[in-house]
Enzyme design. Structure first.
Site, PDB file in Angstrom:
ATOM      1  N   GLU A 196     -24.332 -13.741 -17.888  1.00  0.00           N
ATOM      2  CA  GLU A 196     -25.007 -14.910 -17.332  1.00  0.00           C
ATOM      3  C   GLU A 196     -26.452 -14.570 -17.008  1.00  0.00           C
ATOM      4  OE1 GLU A 196     -24.747 -18.963 -15.843  1.00  0.00           O
ATOM      5  OE2 GLU A 196     -23.337 -17.723 -16.956  1.00  0.00           O
ATOM      6  N   ASP A 197     -27.351 -15.488 -17.332  1.00  0.00           N
ATOM      7  CA  ASP A 197     -28.752 -15.404 -16.916  1.00  0.00           C
ATOM      8  C   ASP A 197     -29.394 -14.071 -17.289  1.00  0.00           C
ATOM      9  OD1 ASP A 197     -28.381 -17.907 -15.947  1.00  0.00           O
ATOM     10  OD2 ASP A 197     -28.577 -17.415 -13.833  1.00  0.00           O
ATOM     11  N   GLY A 247     -34.172 -19.975 -28.182  1.00  0.00           N
ATOM     12  CA  GLY A 247     -33.823 -18.842 -27.342  1.00  0.00           C
ATOM     13  C   GLY A 247     -32.322 -18.628 -27.411  1.00  0.00           C
ATOM     14  N   ALA A 248     -31.747 -18.144 -26.321  1.00  0.00           N
ATOM     15  CA  ALA A 248     -30.313 -17.853 -26.303  1.00  0.00           C
ATOM     16  C   ALA A 248     -29.495 -19.100 -26.629  1.00  0.00           C
ATOM     17  CB  ALA A 248     -29.919 -17.293 -24.939  1.00  0.00           C
ATOM     18  N   ALA A 249     -29.773 -20.203 -25.918  1.00  0.00           N
ATOM     19  CA  ALA A 249     -29.005 -21.428 -26.142  1.00  0.00           C
ATOM     20  C   ALA A 249     -29.298 -22.019 -27.520  1.00  0.00           C
ATOM     21  CB  ALA A 249     -29.311 -22.452 -25.055  1.00  0.00           C
ATOM     22  N   ASN A 284     -22.520 -26.635 -19.094  1.00  0.00           N
ATOM     23  CA  ASN A 284     -21.514 -25.700 -19.587  1.00  0.00           C
ATOM     24  C   ASN A 284     -20.362 -25.462 -18.619  1.00  0.00           C
ATOM     25  OD1 ASN A 284     -22.976 -24.145 -17.790  1.00  0.00           O
ATOM     26  ND2 ASN A 284     -23.797 -22.756 -19.330  1.00  0.00           N
ATOM     27  N   ASP A 332     -24.610 -18.762 -21.318  1.00  0.00           N
ATOM     28  CA  ASP A 332     -25.853 -19.479 -21.612  1.00  0.00           C
ATOM     29  C   ASP A 332     -25.961 -19.794 -23.100  1.00  0.00           C
ATOM     30  OD1 ASP A 332     -26.714 -19.302 -18.925  1.00  0.00           O
ATOM     31  OD2 ASP A 332     -27.373 -17.254 -19.274  1.00  0.00           O
ATOM     32  N   ASN A 389     -33.835 -27.971 -17.701  1.00  0.00           N
ATOM     33  CA  ASN A 389     -33.502 -28.285 -16.319  1.00  0.00           C
ATOM     34  C   ASN A 389     -34.457 -27.545 -15.387  1.00  0.00           C
ATOM     35  OD1 ASN A 389     -31.749 -29.932 -14.916  1.00  0.00           O
ATOM     36  ND2 ASN A 389     -29.922 -28.813 -15.507  1.00  0.00           N
ATOM     37  N   TYR A 396       0.868  -1.188   0.000  1.00  0.00           N
ATOM     38  CA  TYR A 396       0.000   0.000   0.000  1.00  0.00           C
ATOM     39  C   TYR A 396       0.902   1.234   0.000  1.00  0.00           C
ATOM     40  CZ  TYR A 396      -4.319   2.571   0.707  1.00  0.00           C
ATOM     41  OH  TYR A 396      -5.380   3.417   0.543  1.00  0.00           O
ATOM     42  N   LYS A 422     -20.973 -19.617  -9.668  1.00  0.00           N
ATOM     43  CA  LYS A 422     -20.200 -19.567 -10.908  1.00  0.00           C
ATOM     44  C   LYS A 422     -18.759 -19.167 -10.619  1.00  0.00           C
ATOM     45  CE  LYS A 422     -20.713 -19.430 -15.539  1.00  0.00           C
ATOM     46  NZ  LYS A 422     -21.750 -19.886 -16.454  1.00  0.00           N
TER      47      LYS A 422
END
Length: 469
Positions: free
Chosen positions: A210-211, A270-272, A392, A236, A362, A113, A168
């Site tokens: 994510e999500d 969708g996204a996937a 994933n 995703d 899922n 520091y 995650k």
């Protein structure tokens, strides 16, 4: 489909028992009621009454409550308490920080520091690229969400998304020694999300989205990839697509087919679903048909967004029309990334010989795996209690490990294909079977293979390291 007992619904029931002979009665009743006993610990032994902790995997919260009530109804047995082991695991969160340097003396403090840290600041001010070597940036990833599509639970908001982002980050550290930070944004506005990530980007070597629900996730990723000089990866989409491609390559090998000759139907765009379709097309699938809730994607449909319109134009070479019942005729594989019940047993009867079924919703797959196995040569799901789990977590730790190691500035489709091929290659020909088409997440070869694939694929113009050398 009847759920199976899972560690995610693990509880510990503390019971007071009038005599030791009743222990067997209690455990037998739990087992008969569908509970999976994983441990029995003596807490308070005694000549007459005794207290034991019984750890049980239940099917869900309702089932665990029924098991507790069942035990409490046995004469001579009293339930003192029941604790939820998953909630206990998350008490106080699952993350923390720790220093990489000792602070034992004044000299340590003066270098870590003030006043010594001022020299580091000046070095970076003089050469901003030095931040990669002199700060956490070279090994850090932001795991960013707006809480709009948390797991399969829907729009829960940023606070409820935090446990997933923490988890995650734990996976990043455990499997690839990457330091990841959960960032849960209190906005679901695309402009605000993009700007927020841009503002925090100097700290990080990569961004893991994510999500975030579709179709906003596509625009968020596109705009961030355009504005930032670090890789942006919506897991995703791309993480799922990479695992699916690896699994499909190996599944086709098991049944003696090739991707260039295969007809594959993707259900749920969708996204996937968009990412899976895009990657399969890039790798040269023979015939791909994309199906959403309105039926087979039609390039003349004016309601399609840019991503789905691209898939509609690039797929379905024979211009089949209709719904899933029409699309699946003669298909070699079906990949479900939609929801429970969207694939029926009657659909499987229309498929080609030795069909492959990936039911990846899922926690409840598109079709009961037990039913699917009546007709399919290979079945995969997203569940950990079934063979061939498509998850994933097999991809993103090693993928970012490789990106960070070379200071990658962007992500290309070639990287994703290389990662999928590397993942598929971990399962040798002598190991491949209908029940084993992808390695487990705990296979130590997974992270290294994917990281190596990324490092070897990054071009000099896409890497900070190459640009500096």
């Amino acid at each position: 489909m009847g759920a199976s007992p899972s560690a995610s619904f693990s509880v510990t029931i503390r019971v007071e028992i009038a005599n030791a002979r009743l222990v067997g009665v209690v455990t037998a009743n739990i087992s008969e009621a569908g509970g999976a006993i994983t441990a029995l610990d003596m807490i308070e032994p005694g000549p007459e009454t005794l207290v034991v902790d019984i750890t049980v995997n239940a099917e869900d919260e309702v089932h665990s409550t029924k098991l507790r009530d069942l035990v409490d109804s046995i004469p001579g047995v009293t339930v003192r308490a029941m604790s939820d082991r998953t909630l206990l695991l998350h008490l106080g969160g699952v993350l923390g920080t720790m220093s990489k340097v000792p602070l034992k003396t004044r000299e340590d403090l003066s270098m870590a520091y003030t006043p010594g840290v001022a020299r580091v600041c000046l070095a970076i001010a003089k050469d901003p690229s030095a931040a990669r070597n002199l700060t956490i940036k070279r090994n850090s990833v932001a795991v960013v969400t707006d809480g709009s599509a948390v797991l399969g639970l829907g729009n829960l908001g940023p606070a409820a998304a935090l446990p997933v982002m923490e988890g995650k980050a734990v996976l990043f550290k455990r499997f690839a020694d990457v330091d990841a930070w959960p960032i849960c944004l209190a906005s679901q506005d695309v402009d605000e999300i993009v700007r927020a990530v841009e503002l925090i980007a100097p700290v990080f070597g990569g961004i893991n989205l994510e999500d975030i629900s579709a179709p906003r996730c596509f625009e968020v990723e596109r705009r961030l990839r355009e504005s930032l000089d670090i890789p942006v990866f919506h897991d995703d989409q791309h993480g799922t697509a990479i695992v699916v491609l690896a699994a499909i390559l190996n599944a086709l090998k098991v049944v003696g087919k090739k991707l260039k000759d295969a007809k594959i139907v993707v259900v749920g765009i969708g996204a996937a679903g968009v990412a899976i379709s895009t990657l399969l097309l890039a790798e040269g699938v023979g015939d791909l048909i994309a199906v959403d809730r309105t039926g087979i994607l039609d390039p003349s449909d004016k309601n399609l967004d840019e991503q789905r319109l691209h898939i509609a134009r690039a797929s379905n070479p024979n211009r089949v029309t209709g719904d899933l019942s029409d699309a699946i005729v003669g298909a070699d594989a079906i990949i479900g990334v939609s929801g429970k019940g969207s694939i029926q047993e009657s659909h499987l009867l229309k498929m080609a010989s030795s069909p492959i079924v990936f039911a990846l919703a899922n926690p409840d797959p598109e079709i009961d795996p037990v039913i699917a196995r009546r007709h399919a040569a290979i079945v995969a799901t997203g569940r950990s209690d079934e063979p061939n789990q498509i998850n994933n977590v097999l991809v993103f730790p090693g993928f970012f490990r490789g990106l960070l190691d070379v200071g990658a500035r962007s992500i290309t489709p070639q990287m994703e294909i290389a990662a999928a091929r590397a993942l598929a290659g971990i399962v040798g020909d002598e190991e491949l079977s209908a029940a084993y088409i992808v390695p487990t997440v705990f296979n130590p070869a997974v992270t290294k293979a994917i990281a190596d694939a990324i490092r070897s694929t990054v071009r000099p113009e896409h890497s900070v390291v190459h640009r500096q050398s």
